[in-house]
Design an enzyme around this catalytic site. Structure first.
Site, PDB file in Angstrom:
ATOM      1  N   ASP A  45       0.730  -1.233  -0.083  1.00 48.50           N
ATOM      2  CA  ASP A  45       0.125  -0.024   0.105  1.00 48.50           C
ATOM      3  C   ASP A  45       0.769   1.302   0.122  1.00 48.50           C
ATOM      4  OD1 ASP A  45      -2.389  -1.486  -0.116  1.00 48.50           O
ATOM      5  OD2 ASP A  45      -2.670  -1.319   2.032  1.00 48.50           O
ATOM      6  N   GLU A 120       7.429  -6.118  -8.380  1.00 48.54           N
ATOM      7  CA  GLU A 120       7.305  -7.179  -7.772  1.00 48.54           C
ATOM      8  C   GLU A 120       8.605  -7.984  -7.796  1.00 48.54           C
ATOM      9  OE1 GLU A 120       4.929  -7.433  -5.905  1.00 48.54           O
ATOM     10  OE2 GLU A 120       3.250  -6.652  -7.044  1.00 48.54           O
TER      11      GLU A 120
END
EC number: 2.7.1.21
Length: 235
Positions: A45, A120
Site C-alpha cells: 500500500d 514485484e
C-alpha cells in the site's frame, strides 16, 4: 483505468542506424557506463507499482525505450496493476526466463532497450537479480526494481536481500502506511481465517479486501508480533 500515457512494454528503435553508439553516448543520448541498478522498497500500500508506472512514463516522455516486467502481479496476468486503477502490459518473469537473453534478443531484432522497470522484484529468483546486475554492467541498461523487503513472517525475500547487496542505490518509498493503531506500518501480515498466519509458503497471492480468503494487512511491529489485527477483526 489503463495508464495510456505510459510507454508500451516494448518500443521499436528508430530506423537508419540511430541505435549505434557514437562519441561515448548510448542510443538514448546518455553517457555509456552510466547505467545503475536501483531498488525501491516498502510495505504493501505504499505505492510501489504506482511509482514503477510513473517512472516508466517519465523515461518514455524523454524518448527512452524500455521494458516493463513483473512476477505474480495481483491480477495474476502479465500486467502491472495498482490499487488506484493504473495498469500496464508487462513481461511475466518466469523461473525459466533469462532477462539477459530477453534484452539482448530484443536489441538483436532492432528494438531499443534503454531501461527495465521491474515490478514485484522481491518475487524474482536470485538468478534474475544477478542477470539484472549483469545487464547494468555489461549492456548499459538502467534497472529500476520495486518490491517488498520482507515476507509475512518478517523475513527478507531472497531476491530482495540480493538487491540490497548488489544495488547501486536502495531507497525506501516515502509514502506513509499506517497500522490500524496509527503507528507506522512496517510489516506485512498474512491473514487466514481472521488470524495472522505464521507458517506457509513464502509467496501466496492474496488481497487486502476483508472478504478475501487469504488477505494481507500492514501492521506495526508491536501488533505484527502480537498477531493483533485491530478492533475490526473481532467484530
Amino acid at each position: 483505468m489503463t495508464d495510456h500515457a505510459s510507454a508500451d512494454s516494448t518500443c521499436l528503435a528508430p530506423a537508419s542506424g540511430s541505435d549505434e553508439r557514437v562519441g561515448g553516448a548510448g542510443a538514448d543520448g546518455r553517457p555509456l557506463h552510466a547505467a545503475a541498478l536501483r531498488f525501491y522498497w516498502g510495505p504493501m500500500d505504499c505505492g510501489k507499482s504506482t511509482m514503477a508506472l510513473q517512472m516508466n512514463h517519465n523515461h518514455a516522455r524523454q524518448g527512452r525505450r524500455g521494458l516493463v516486467t513483473t512476477r505474480i502481479d495481483r491480477s495474476l496476468g502479465p500486467r502491472v496493476t495498482t490499487r488506484i486503477g493504473l495498469a500496464h502490459e508487462a513481461v511475466e518473469v518466469t523461473d525459466e526466463l533469462d532477462l539477459r537473453a530477453l534484452v539482448r534478443g530484443r536489441r538483436a531484432e532492432g528494438v531499443r532497450v534503454d531501461y527495465l522497470i521491474c515490478d514485484e522484484a522481491s518475487f524474482y529468483q536470485v538468478e534474475h537479480v544477478e542477470q539484472l546486475a549483469e545487464l547494468v554492467d555489461d549492456d548499459d541498461v538502467d534497472v529500476y526494481a520495486f518490491g517488498l523487503a520482507t515476507d509475512f513472517r518478517s523475513r527478507m525475500f531472497p531476491a530482495a536481500r540480493r538487491l540490497f547487496e548488489l544495488a547501486d542505490s536502495v531507497a525506501r518509498i516515502q509514502v506513509e502506511v499506517l497500522c490500524w493503531c496509527g503507528r507506522e506500518g512496517l510489516l506485512n501480515a498474512r491473514v487466514v481465517n481472521r488470524r495472522v498466519a505464521r507458517e506457509g509458503a513464502q509467496v501466496v497471492v492474496g488481497d487486502t479486501a476483508e472478504t478475501a480468503q487469504v488477505r494481507y494487512q500492514v501492521l506495526c511491529r508491536r501488533h505484527h508480533r502480537a498477531g493483533d489485527l485491530g478492533p475490526a477483526a473481532s467484530d
